[in-house]
Motif scaffolding. Sequence first.
Motif, PDB file in Angstrom:
ATOM      1  N   LYS A 174      44.645  52.723  31.264  1.00 45.18           N
ATOM      2  CA  LYS A 174      43.234  53.100  31.275  1.00 45.18           C
ATOM      3  C   LYS A 174      42.940  54.090  32.404  1.00 45.18           C
ATOM      4  O   LYS A 174      42.187  55.053  32.230  1.00 45.18           O
ATOM      5  N   GLN A 227      32.820  43.826  23.883  1.00 43.81           N
ATOM      6  CA  GLN A 227      31.557  43.168  23.577  1.00 43.81           C
ATOM      7  C   GLN A 227      31.359  43.029  22.074  1.00 43.81           C
ATOM      8  O   GLN A 227      30.819  42.022  21.590  1.00 43.81           O
ATOM      9  N   ASP A 263      39.921  51.754  39.379  1.00 45.99           N
ATOM     10  CA  ASP A 263      38.969  52.728  39.913  1.00 45.99           C
ATOM     11  C   ASP A 263      39.491  53.437  41.156  1.00 45.99           C
ATOM     12  O   ASP A 263      39.228  54.630  41.351  1.00 45.99           O
ATOM     13  N   ALA A 274      42.057  46.505  25.509  1.00 43.11           N
ATOM     14  CA  ALA A 274      42.689  46.206  26.797  1.00 43.11           C
ATOM     15  C   ALA A 274      44.001  46.944  27.014  1.00 43.11           C
ATOM     16  O   ALA A 274      44.458  47.097  28.145  1.00 43.11           O
ATOM     17  N   PHE A 304      45.853  48.276  32.495  1.00 43.21           N
ATOM     18  CA  PHE A 304      44.872  48.839  33.412  1.00 43.21           C
ATOM     19  C   PHE A 304      45.350  50.197  33.915  1.00 43.21           C
ATOM     20  O   PHE A 304      44.558  51.114  34.125  1.00 43.21           O
ATOM     21  N   ASP A 343      38.489  37.200  38.644  1.00 39.17           N
ATOM     22  CA  ASP A 343      39.385  38.308  38.918  1.00 39.17           C
ATOM     23  C   ASP A 343      40.767  37.895  39.400  1.00 39.17           C
ATOM     24  O   ASP A 343      41.549  38.732  39.820  1.00 39.17           O
ATOM     25  N   THR A 381      32.922  36.001  34.428  1.00 34.14           N
ATOM     26  CA  THR A 381      34.251  36.570  34.646  1.00 34.14           C
ATOM     27  C   THR A 381      34.828  36.175  35.998  1.00 34.14           C
ATOM     28  O   THR A 381      34.112  35.862  36.942  1.00 34.14           O
ATOM     29  N   ASP A 390      39.694  43.882  40.975  1.00 37.45           N
ATOM     30  CA  ASP A 390      38.732  44.370  39.997  1.00 37.45           C
ATOM     31  C   ASP A 390      38.524  45.871  40.107  1.00 37.45           C
ATOM     32  O   ASP A 390      38.095  46.509  39.159  1.00 37.45           O
ATOM     33  N   PHE A 422      37.699  39.867  33.830  1.00 38.36           N
ATOM     34  CA  PHE A 422      36.767  40.969  33.666  1.00 38.36           C
ATOM     35  C   PHE A 422      37.404  42.087  32.837  1.00 38.36           C
ATOM     36  O   PHE A 422      38.626  42.229  32.795  1.00 38.36           O
ATOM     37  N   GLU A 423      36.585  42.884  32.216  1.00 37.23           N
ATOM     38  CA  GLU A 423      36.992  44.083  31.464  1.00 37.23           C
ATOM     39  C   GLU A 423      38.207  43.822  30.568  1.00 37.23           C
ATOM     40  O   GLU A 423      39.179  44.574  30.585  1.00 37.23           O
ATOM     41  N   TYR A 424      38.118  42.775  29.761  1.00 37.65           N
ATOM     42  CA  TYR A 424      39.308  42.328  29.042  1.00 37.65           C
ATOM     43  C   TYR A 424      39.028  41.943  27.589  1.00 37.65           C
ATOM     44  O   TYR A 424      39.935  41.573  26.870  1.00 37.65           O
TER      45      TYR A 424
END
Length: 345
Positions: A234, A38, A215, A290, A231, A58, A56, A211, A33-35
């Motif tokens: 980010k 788009q 957050d 990424a 990550f 995880d 996806t 995942d 995911f998130e890698y």
Amino acid sequence: MLKFLRIEPLAIVAMVVSGTASAEGKLSIYHWFEYIPQELLDKFAAEAGVEVTMDTFDSNEAMLATLKAGKLGSYDVAVPGDYMVEIMRNEGMLDSVAEGELANKGNIEAQWLDVPFDPGRMHSIPYQWGSTSFSVNRDAYSGDIRTTDIIFNPPEELRGRINMLDSQGEVMLLASMHLGIPQCTDDREQLRALDELLQAGKLHWASFNSDGAKDVLVSGDAAVGMIWNGFSAKARAEGANIEYSYPREGLIVWMDNVVLLKDAPNRANAIKFMDFLLRPENAAAVTNFAQYSAGVMGVSGLLDARLSSQPESVPPADAPAGTFVQVCDQATQEVYDAIWTRLKK
């Protein structure tokens, strides 16, 4: 990433719009995911004239379990980590890429061209590589964070505020490095110590969440988070006052790879996609998104300037050498699986 091996499909569909003509052919991707941006999927869809779909996962273990449960033959390519490529290769889950099928194979950096988990790159290409450690909220703790005691024997102010990756190989390697014991040990005393360390550490952990690893640091729900370096970068960019640790006991490194899956329903398009990702501008697009590192030559001049100075990508001079997760023999792996199962209860 992972919440107790939950698979979260991501419906990403990129279609070619070329007059009134529909896409010729398809490509089905099984990806972290998130890698991947788009826009890059859209670009490939337009260039190749295909419909691209992506689900996806995880964790490496979740991906393997899903493929074994009947999804092998549904996807064309997947993106496993280094040790998982070896496992999948040993279990006959990968197709071979014939010599000459990848026009851009010569773009692979020399250090990633002939790797132990896929000698000669017969089944895979490099995708991104990085490290796994943990980040600490500096508003919550100002002391020394360059020790795995932060995870396994945390100071009082961090207890109950720690998020762990739901990633068996990485968690157990971090624990082994903390104890100073080999990976894949069959020594009973060492295995007992490993189990006891993990069970005791669990008392201080709030969650196993991959995942949401970024957050929970951004929200402040966790003061410490085991996390991948990109990550972490980010999370920091999103406002978390965190510092990424390079623990003296050891550092985990990894290489994610795009593999050609056995019985790929759209094999020709899978080869095109792998070749597409070996072009420097496309590998750079993944890195800029990424925030890890590419294994392709010609990328450096195409990267965002911030990547060369972010602390998650520039370890201190005294940082330990990185260690890859190893593949254990079956008997030893069964013991490790039992320890992990007990840990997750």
